[in-house]
Design a protein around this motif. Structure first.
Motif, PDB file in Angstrom:
ATOM      1  N   LYS A 238      46.794  35.487  32.613  1.00  0.00           N
ATOM      2  CA  LYS A 238      47.741  35.299  33.713  1.00  0.00           C
ATOM      3  C   LYS A 238      48.286  36.644  34.216  1.00  0.00           C
ATOM      4  O   LYS A 238      48.496  36.851  35.419  1.00  0.00           O
ATOM      5  CB  LYS A 238      48.896  34.398  33.243  1.00  0.00           C
ATOM      6  N   ILE A 239      48.528  37.560  33.290  1.00  0.00           N
ATOM      7  CA  ILE A 239      48.990  38.904  33.673  1.00  0.00           C
ATOM      8  C   ILE A 239      47.911  39.617  34.486  1.00  0.00           C
ATOM      9  O   ILE A 239      48.194  40.297  35.486  1.00  0.00           O
ATOM     10  CB  ILE A 239      49.379  39.708  32.414  1.00  0.00           C
ATOM     11  N   ILE A 243      48.676  41.041  38.289  1.00  0.00           N
ATOM     12  CA  ILE A 243      48.586  42.451  38.681  1.00  0.00           C
ATOM     13  C   ILE A 243      47.488  42.672  39.711  1.00  0.00           C
ATOM     14  O   ILE A 243      47.675  43.397  40.700  1.00  0.00           O
ATOM     15  CB  ILE A 243      48.346  43.334  37.440  1.00  0.00           C
ATOM     16  N   SER A 244      46.331  42.042  39.496  1.00  0.00           N
ATOM     17  CA  SER A 244      45.184  42.268  40.391  1.00  0.00           C
ATOM     18  C   SER A 244      45.291  41.484  41.696  1.00  0.00           C
ATOM     19  O   SER A 244      44.601  41.798  42.666  1.00  0.00           O
ATOM     20  CB  SER A 244      43.889  41.875  39.684  1.00  0.00           C
ATOM     21  N   LYS A 245      46.165  40.441  41.681  1.00  0.00           N
ATOM     22  CA  LYS A 245      46.283  39.523  42.824  1.00  0.00           C
ATOM     23  C   LYS A 245      44.929  38.867  43.133  1.00  0.00           C
ATOM     24  O   LYS A 245      44.602  38.581  44.293  1.00  0.00           O
ATOM     25  CB  LYS A 245      46.834  40.243  44.059  1.00  0.00           C
ATOM     26  N   LYS A 246      44.155  38.646  42.076  1.00  0.00           N
ATOM     27  CA  LYS A 246      42.859  37.984  42.198  1.00  0.00           C
ATOM     28  C   LYS A 246      42.733  36.957  41.072  1.00  0.00           C
ATOM     29  O   LYS A 246      43.360  37.088  40.018  1.00  0.00           O
ATOM     30  CB  LYS A 246      41.710  38.997  42.077  1.00  0.00           C
ATOM     31  N   ALA A 249      38.175  34.423  37.903  1.00  0.00           N
ATOM     32  CA  ALA A 249      36.761  34.441  38.289  1.00  0.00           C
ATOM     33  C   ALA A 249      36.439  35.648  39.165  1.00  0.00           C
ATOM     34  O   ALA A 249      35.391  36.297  38.996  1.00  0.00           O
ATOM     35  CB  ALA A 249      36.405  33.151  39.018  1.00  0.00           C
ATOM     36  N   GLU A 250      37.324  35.984  40.078  1.00  0.00           N
ATOM     37  CA  GLU A 250      37.112  37.153  40.950  1.00  0.00           C
ATOM     38  C   GLU A 250      37.134  38.445  40.142  1.00  0.00           C
ATOM     39  O   GLU A 250      36.348  39.371  40.408  1.00  0.00           O
ATOM     40  CB  GLU A 250      38.180  37.182  42.043  1.00  0.00           C
ATOM     41  N   ASN A 251      38.021  38.516  39.168  1.00  0.00           N
ATOM     42  CA  ASN A 251      38.068  39.694  38.300  1.00  0.00           C
ATOM     43  C   ASN A 251      36.777  39.848  37.497  1.00  0.00           C
ATOM     44  O   ASN A 251      36.250  40.954  37.350  1.00  0.00           O
ATOM     45  CB  ASN A 251      39.266  39.597  37.351  1.00  0.00           C
TER      46      ASN A 251
END
Length: 490
Positions: A238-239, A243-246, A249-251
């Motif tokens: 969740k963190i 932080i990534s605002k993604k 799955a996108e990460n």
């Protein structure tokens, strides 16, 4: 306790009892016990771990003034192809005995030298079109890699407190990112429900999971102990998204899938339809209801192939996924768990990687740098026990003796009837219900999920994944239960 062959030191022994020259040790952190008798200046006895028993002699040893009495290190066979042929014969034996279904991949020097899918055609339901497996907690290694990518970009720090993101979590002002990665946060395990263990087979909300983590509270002061925690990795995922605002799955696509050009690599949000179905065995293969993987994003939701797992762990150690400094921080040292990686010992060989288990599939991804060897597998139908399976594979590769597993005879549902009942023990706070389902025998302890029992002959049954062995005495309406070296009558 030290275990130098496994590279482990300072393993805590929870209980020591020495009476009338009999010694017993409980070592819960590694699921082991030891019982031995003191005679002629030494203890002779048995070391039991995860249902397997090993003879072990303890003698006085001066660590400071003596040289380490370690045996010569194991070596791979000079003819690796011969070992691979033996592995092929071993898998054929399991397949012919309807004992195992899954897939294994072996890499040497960064290249795949062996791959086999086995046993799937023996399962009741067609596995046609299936290509991937649920890898369970190996997902955590991916989560850890992506957390370290954020650290490398100065968007996060190992010493950042959980309270910065989720202040309502118990002890959040003390718990660090590092402690969640290394299972030293003191957080409990949200996978275990309040009223039933398997509460996550149906989809629940993020709010329900967060409330459950808060209700479970803290087990110990952060940093003082080590205890495996799915809750810590749920919060890390969740963190990562915050932080990534993604999405998770996108990460994954950005940090792992695209750089390595992986195919057949999915998170639950991609709704994969080509996942091998899981089974347990109780007189026949029985379909397993697994997690709703929406509940374990970043914790255990990835579905992929053993080949992909080997590609990933080789890329990790080649510096393609995180920096050299990040990899060093991920590595386990004195403790079993590092930050997203764990020690997997085999005799004098130390492998590093991660295991993963869902309710129906067991997986492993390990790498040994000394031999530049990696092994990954997934088992979606398992009568041998995942630990025994990998020990046998490694024994073949390193020319160590092992015994082919044996399988009990078939037994009719009518003959199973004599074992049915509810068993209780005065010596142990245990209630065990034994019942028949779909012509197979099952057991269920009070408040615990049911599990299948495989017939081993002569009134004996087993479930290798729990290390459980049961011997029934129908004429007395009693049973003897053995688990982790403990035996008691019920």
């Amino acid at each position: 306790m030290d275990s130098p062959l496994q590279g482990a030191e300072g393993i805590p022994v929870d209980k020591v009892v020495f009476t009338n020259n009999d010694l017993s040790l409980d070592i819960s952190s590694i699921g082991a016990t030891y019982k031995g008798k003191f005679e002629n200046g030494k203890f002779s006895g048995n070391f039991v771990q995860m249902g397997k028993t090993y003879s072990l002699i303890l003698e006085a040893y001066d660590k400071k003034n003596s040289k380490d009495l370690l045996p010569e290190g194991l070596k791979l066979s000079e003819n690796i192809n011969e070992s691979l042929q033996k592995i092929d014969s071993f898998l054929s034996y399991l397949e012919n005995n309807n004992a195992e279904a899954g897939e294994i991949s072996i890499f040497k020097d960064g290249k795949e030298i062996y791959k086999r899918n086995f046993g799937e055609t023996k399962l009741p339901q067609s596995q046609k079109g299936k290509e991937t497996f649920q890898i369970g907690s190996i997902t955590k290694s991916m989560t850890a890699m992506m957390i370290f990518k954020l650290i490398e970009k100065n968007k996060l720090d190992l010493n950042d407190k959980l309270s910065k993101f989720y202040p309502k979590i118990p002890n959040a002002e003390k718990i660090t990112i590092s402690q969640m990665l290394s299972h030293t946060s003191g957080l409990d395990d949200y996978i275990t429900g309040k009223d039933t263990m398997k509460w996550l087979t149906e989809k629940v909300s993020e709010e329900q999971i967060m409330n459950h983590i808060i209700e479970q509270g803290s087990l110990f002061e952060p940093g003082t102990k080590t205890q495996y925690s799915n809750s810590g990795y749920y919060l890390l995922a969740k963190i990562l998204e915050k932080i990534s605002k993604k999405s998770y799955a996108e990460n994954l696509k950005e940090n792992i899938v695209a750089p390595l050009q992986l195919k057949n690599f999915y998170t639950v949000s991609q709704k994969p339809t080509n996942v091998f179905l899981p089974y347990n065995y109780a007189n026949r293969w029985e379909a397993v209801k697994d997690f709703d993987f929406n509940n374990v994003v970043g914790v255990g939701d990835i579905a992929t192939t053993p080949t992909n797992l080997n590609i990933i762990i080789n890329a990790l150690f080649e510096g393609k996924l995180v920096s050299k400094e990040s990899l060093s921080a991920m590595m386990p040292r004195d403790d079993k768990f590092g930050r997203g990686l764990a020690i997997v010992p085999f005799n004098t060989k130390i492998f590093v990687g991660h295991s993963g288990g869902t309710y129906g599939t067991n997986s492993l991804m390990i790498y040994n740098g000394e031999d530049d060897l990696s092994i990954s597998y997934s088992l979606n139908a398992d009568r041998v026990g995942a630990n025994t399976f990998v020990v046998d594979i490694l024994s073949i590769l390193y020319n160590q003796p092992f015994e082919m597993p044996t399988f009990g005879p078939e037994i009719s549902a009518a003959d199973l009837q004599k074992y049915v009942g509810e068993y209780t023990s005065k010596a142990h706070p245990l209630g065990l219900k034994i019942f028949i389902k779909n012509d197979g025998l099952f057991a269920q302890a009070t408040g615990q999920p049911e599990f299948p029992l495989e017939y081993a002959g002569d009134h004996q049954f087993k479930f290798d994944n729990y290390g459980v062995k049961i011997r029934f005495y129908p004429e007395k309406q009693q049973m003897e239960l053995q688990q982790n070296g403990e035996k008691f009558f019920v």
